[in-house]
Motif scaffolding. Sequence first.
Motif, PDB file in Angstrom:
ATOM      1  N   THR A   1      67.849 -39.939 -18.407  1.00  0.00           N
ATOM      2  CA  THR A   1      67.011 -41.084 -18.771  1.00  0.00           C
ATOM      3  C   THR A   1      65.599 -40.955 -18.211  1.00  0.00           C
ATOM      4  O   THR A   1      64.738 -41.764 -18.532  1.00  0.00           O
ATOM      5  N   GLY A   2      65.377 -39.959 -17.365  1.00  0.00           N
ATOM      6  CA  GLY A   2      64.068 -39.788 -16.746  1.00  0.00           C
ATOM      7  C   GLY A   2      63.948 -40.429 -15.379  1.00  0.00           C
ATOM      8  O   GLY A   2      62.908 -40.318 -14.728  1.00  0.00           O
ATOM      9  N   ALA A   3      65.013 -41.097 -14.914  1.00  0.00           N
ATOM     10  CA  ALA A   3      65.013 -41.692 -13.573  1.00  0.00           C
ATOM     11  C   ALA A   3      65.572 -40.688 -12.581  1.00  0.00           C
ATOM     12  O   ALA A   3      66.336 -39.793 -12.957  1.00  0.00           O
ATOM     13  N   PRO A   4      65.224 -40.797 -11.298  1.00  0.00           N
ATOM     14  CA  PRO A   4      65.811 -39.895 -10.307  1.00  0.00           C
ATOM     15  C   PRO A   4      67.334 -39.960 -10.351  1.00  0.00           C
ATOM     16  O   PRO A   4      67.916 -41.047 -10.286  1.00  0.00           O
ATOM     17  N   TYR A   5      67.965 -38.780 -10.447  1.00  0.00           N
ATOM     18  CA  TYR A   5      69.426 -38.752 -10.521  1.00  0.00           C
ATOM     19  C   TYR A   5      70.021 -39.339  -9.253  1.00  0.00           C
ATOM     20  O   TYR A   5      69.622 -38.991  -8.143  1.00  0.00           O
ATOM     21  N   LEU A   6      70.993 -40.219  -9.406  1.00  0.00           N
ATOM     22  CA  LEU A   6      71.633 -40.888  -8.282  1.00  0.00           C
ATOM     23  C   LEU A   6      73.026 -40.305  -8.077  1.00  0.00           C
ATOM     24  O   LEU A   6      73.846 -40.295  -8.997  1.00  0.00           O
ATOM     25  N   GLY A   7      73.268 -39.788  -6.879  1.00  0.00           N
ATOM     26  CA  GLY A   7      74.586 -39.298  -6.513  1.00  0.00           C
ATOM     27  C   GLY A   7      75.017 -39.955  -5.222  1.00  0.00           C
ATOM     28  O   GLY A   7      74.436 -40.955  -4.790  1.00  0.00           O
ATOM     29  N   GLN A   8      76.030 -39.391  -4.579  1.00  0.00           N
ATOM     30  CA  GLN A   8      76.470 -39.939  -3.310  1.00  0.00           C
ATOM     31  C   GLN A   8      76.911 -38.814  -2.391  1.00  0.00           C
ATOM     32  O   GLN A   8      77.698 -37.948  -2.773  1.00  0.00           O
ATOM     33  N   VAL A   9      76.365 -38.814  -1.189  1.00  0.00           N
ATOM     34  CA  VAL A   9      76.786 -37.876  -0.152  1.00  0.00           C
ATOM     35  C   VAL A   9      77.014 -38.680   1.127  1.00  0.00           C
ATOM     36  O   VAL A   9      77.316 -39.877   1.062  1.00  0.00           O
ATOM     37  N   TRP A  10      76.852 -38.077   2.293  1.00  0.00           N
ATOM     38  CA  TRP A  10      77.219 -38.744   3.548  1.00  0.00           C
ATOM     39  C   TRP A  10      76.494 -40.070   3.804  1.00  0.00           C
ATOM     40  O   TRP A  10      77.127 -41.021   4.286  1.00  0.00           O
ATOM     41  N   PRO A  11      75.194 -40.201   3.521  1.00  0.00           N
ATOM     42  CA  PRO A  11      74.550 -41.490   3.817  1.00  0.00           C
ATOM     43  C   PRO A  11      74.815 -42.571   2.779  1.00  0.00           C
ATOM     44  O   PRO A  11      74.347 -43.696   2.927  1.00  0.00           O
ATOM     45  N   GLY A  12      75.555 -42.252   1.712  1.00  0.00           N
ATOM     46  CA  GLY A  12      75.770 -43.204   0.635  1.00  0.00           C
ATOM     47  C   GLY A  12      75.057 -42.737  -0.620  1.00  0.00           C
ATOM     48  O   GLY A  12      75.006 -41.540  -0.916  1.00  0.00           O
TER      49      GLY A  12
ATOM     50  N   GLU B   1      64.006 -51.516  -6.928  1.00  0.00           N
ATOM     51  CA  GLU B   1      63.237 -50.285  -6.777  1.00  0.00           C
ATOM     52  C   GLU B   1      63.755 -49.192  -7.678  1.00  0.00           C
ATOM     53  O   GLU B   1      62.996 -48.395  -8.209  1.00  0.00           O
ATOM     54  N   HIS B   2      65.098 -49.132  -7.878  1.00  0.00           N
ATOM     55  CA  HIS B   2      65.645 -48.063  -8.706  1.00  0.00           C
ATOM     56  C   HIS B   2      65.165 -48.189 -10.140  1.00  0.00           C
ATOM     57  O   HIS B   2      64.886 -47.197 -10.802  1.00  0.00           O
ATOM     58  N   ASP B   3      65.056 -49.414 -10.630  1.00  0.00           N
ATOM     59  CA  ASP B   3      64.647 -49.621 -12.009  1.00  0.00           C
ATOM     60  C   ASP B   3      63.143 -49.491 -12.187  1.00  0.00           C
ATOM     61  O   ASP B   3      62.648 -49.439 -13.309  1.00  0.00           O
ATOM     62  N   ALA B   4      62.415 -49.485 -11.068  1.00  0.00           N
ATOM     63  CA  ALA B   4      60.963 -49.378 -11.139  1.00  0.00           C
ATOM     64  C   ALA B   4      60.473 -47.966 -10.861  1.00  0.00           C
ATOM     65  O   ALA B   4      59.323 -47.741 -10.558  1.00  0.00           O
ATOM     66  N   VAL B   5      61.392 -46.993 -10.989  1.00  0.00           N
ATOM     67  CA  VAL B   5      61.049 -45.605 -10.695  1.00  0.00           C
ATOM     68  C   VAL B   5      59.956 -45.121 -11.639  1.00  0.00           C
ATOM     69  O   VAL B   5      59.956 -45.434 -12.821  1.00  0.00           O
ATOM     70  N   SER B   6      59.049 -44.362 -11.104  1.00  0.00           N
ATOM     71  CA  SER B   6      57.989 -43.785 -11.933  1.00  0.00           C
ATOM     72  C   SER B   6      58.587 -42.854 -12.965  1.00  0.00           C
ATOM     73  O   SER B   6      59.498 -42.093 -12.674  1.00  0.00           O
ATOM     74  N   SER B   7      58.085 -42.917 -14.199  1.00  0.00           N
ATOM     75  CA  SER B   7      58.588 -42.054 -15.256  1.00  0.00           C
ATOM     76  C   SER B   7      57.705 -40.834 -15.451  1.00  0.00           C
ATOM     77  O   SER B   7      57.766 -40.159 -16.479  1.00  0.00           O
ATOM     78  N   ALA B   8      56.872 -40.553 -14.453  1.00  0.00           N
ATOM     79  CA  ALA B   8      56.005 -39.377 -14.546  1.00  0.00           C
ATOM     80  C   ALA B   8      56.837 -38.124 -14.704  1.00  0.00           C
ATOM     81  O   ALA B   8      57.901 -37.992 -14.110  1.00  0.00           O
ATOM     82  N   GLU B   9      56.391 -37.204 -15.514  1.00  0.00           N
ATOM     83  CA  GLU B   9      57.150 -35.996 -15.780  1.00  0.00           C
ATOM     84  C   GLU B   9      57.194 -35.103 -14.550  1.00  0.00           C
ATOM     85  O   GLU B   9      56.257 -35.020 -13.784  1.00  0.00           O
TER      86      GLU B   9
ATOM     87  N   THR C   1      70.703 -30.301   8.284  1.00  0.00           N
ATOM     88  CA  THR C   1      70.068 -31.234   7.352  1.00  0.00           C
ATOM     89  C   THR C   1      70.732 -31.079   5.995  1.00  0.00           C
ATOM     90  O   THR C   1      71.103 -29.968   5.600  1.00  0.00           O
ATOM     91  N   ASP C   2      70.956 -32.179   5.328  1.00  0.00           N
ATOM     92  CA  ASP C   2      71.586 -32.176   4.007  1.00  0.00           C
ATOM     93  C   ASP C   2      70.534 -32.408   2.933  1.00  0.00           C
ATOM     94  O   ASP C   2      69.592 -33.170   3.144  1.00  0.00           O
ATOM     95  N   CYS C   3      70.732 -31.783   1.800  1.00  0.00           N
ATOM     96  CA  CYS C   3      69.733 -31.907   0.730  1.00  0.00           C
ATOM     97  C   CYS C   3      70.013 -33.121  -0.151  1.00  0.00           C
ATOM     98  O   CYS C   3      70.031 -33.025  -1.388  1.00  0.00           O
ATOM     99  N   GLY C   4      70.241 -34.247   0.465  1.00  0.00           N
ATOM    100  CA  GLY C   4      70.420 -35.509  -0.234  1.00  0.00           C
ATOM    101  C   GLY C   4      69.702 -36.598   0.529  1.00  0.00           C
ATOM    102  O   GLY C   4      70.013 -36.853   1.690  1.00  0.00           O
ATOM    103  N   ILE C   5      68.735 -37.232  -0.100  1.00  0.00           N
ATOM    104  CA  ILE C   5      67.928 -38.264   0.553  1.00  0.00           C
ATOM    105  C   ILE C   5      68.480 -39.640   0.171  1.00  0.00           C
ATOM    106  O   ILE C   5      68.672 -39.931  -1.010  1.00  0.00           O
ATOM    107  N   PRO C   6      68.760 -40.503   1.134  1.00  0.00           N
ATOM    108  CA  PRO C   6      69.393 -41.788   0.824  1.00  0.00           C
ATOM    109  C   PRO C   6      68.523 -42.690  -0.030  1.00  0.00           C
ATOM    110  O   PRO C   6      67.307 -42.758   0.158  1.00  0.00           O
ATOM    111  N   HIS C   7      69.157 -43.358  -0.968  1.00  0.00           N
ATOM    112  CA  HIS C   7      68.471 -44.373  -1.772  1.00  0.00           C
ATOM    113  C   HIS C   7      68.424 -45.637  -0.915  1.00  0.00           C
ATOM    114  O   HIS C   7      69.313 -46.489  -0.960  1.00  0.00           O
ATOM    115  N   ALA C   8      67.383 -45.726  -0.090  1.00  0.00           N
ATOM    116  CA  ALA C   8      67.281 -46.823   0.867  1.00  0.00           C
ATOM    117  C   ALA C   8      65.819 -47.215   1.040  1.00  0.00           C
ATOM    118  O   ALA C   8      65.012 -46.382   1.473  1.00  0.00           O
ATOM    119  N   PRO C   9      65.450 -48.440   0.701  1.00  0.00           N
ATOM    120  CA  PRO C   9      64.045 -48.869   0.786  1.00  0.00           C
ATOM    121  C   PRO C   9      63.460 -48.790   2.189  1.00  0.00           C
ATOM    122  O   PRO C   9      62.235 -48.791   2.336  1.00  0.00           O
TER     123      PRO C   9
END
Length: 252
Positions: free
Chosen positions: A71-82, A141-149, A44-52
Amino acid sequence: MWADIDYMDRYRDFTFDPQRFKQQELKGYVDSLHAAGQRWVPITDCGIPHAPDDSAFISGMKADVFIKDVTGAPYLGQVWPGATHYPDFLSVNKTWPWWKQELQDMWNKVPYDGMWIDMNEASNFCDGEICRLPADAADSEHDAVSSAESDNTLQAIIGTVDGGATTEDQATGALSSGWQLILQVVQWVLKLRHRSQSTPTAPETTRSPGQASPSTKGKVATSASSANCALQCQPPAATDTLSNPPYAINNL
């Protein structure tokens, strides 16, 4: 029996390829291993795909478990699933229960015997302080991310290590030397990262990450690790001492 990411559906955690590793057939195979006194250990890889349409992404966003960017949004990177997000494993109250439940749900489908943890550095095919999907692939969905601390990770560590301390003051004396060691280790890792980036190496070619076509839109990273990056990434500001040498960690 060790299973690499090929068993997954589109390289997504907690899933099974519906064609090559059908869930019921795979379970039957694992049951046969158990009957023979053998074990099955999937990766298992510690990267969850940004996929609705990905259940781990949906539940992770709901539980607010992903590491944030500046910026307070979930950091977006790229691994095997994109495009991927990274769970904040220092968040004891949020991430730990979520991760445990995802593993439990997977075990209920196919009872694995252990877990091969991969890419937990956390690895990223992109370089940048802030990364975003290309404009033609972005979704709302990416722009509507919760800004909860996020959880107070310092407090989470104190509560875990000290075995009952509930305030920073109660644990400061016992952990002060420990925190100095942690800071030294982090600074050392960052220096190694900078050194490795200044000496480019050939990217791994044994597996093809999803959505890996290079993008020329916007400002993108140019180091060797971004050779397969399809995101638009901004490098950190020159004054950011957390991202540029000489590294200084002084926000604790």
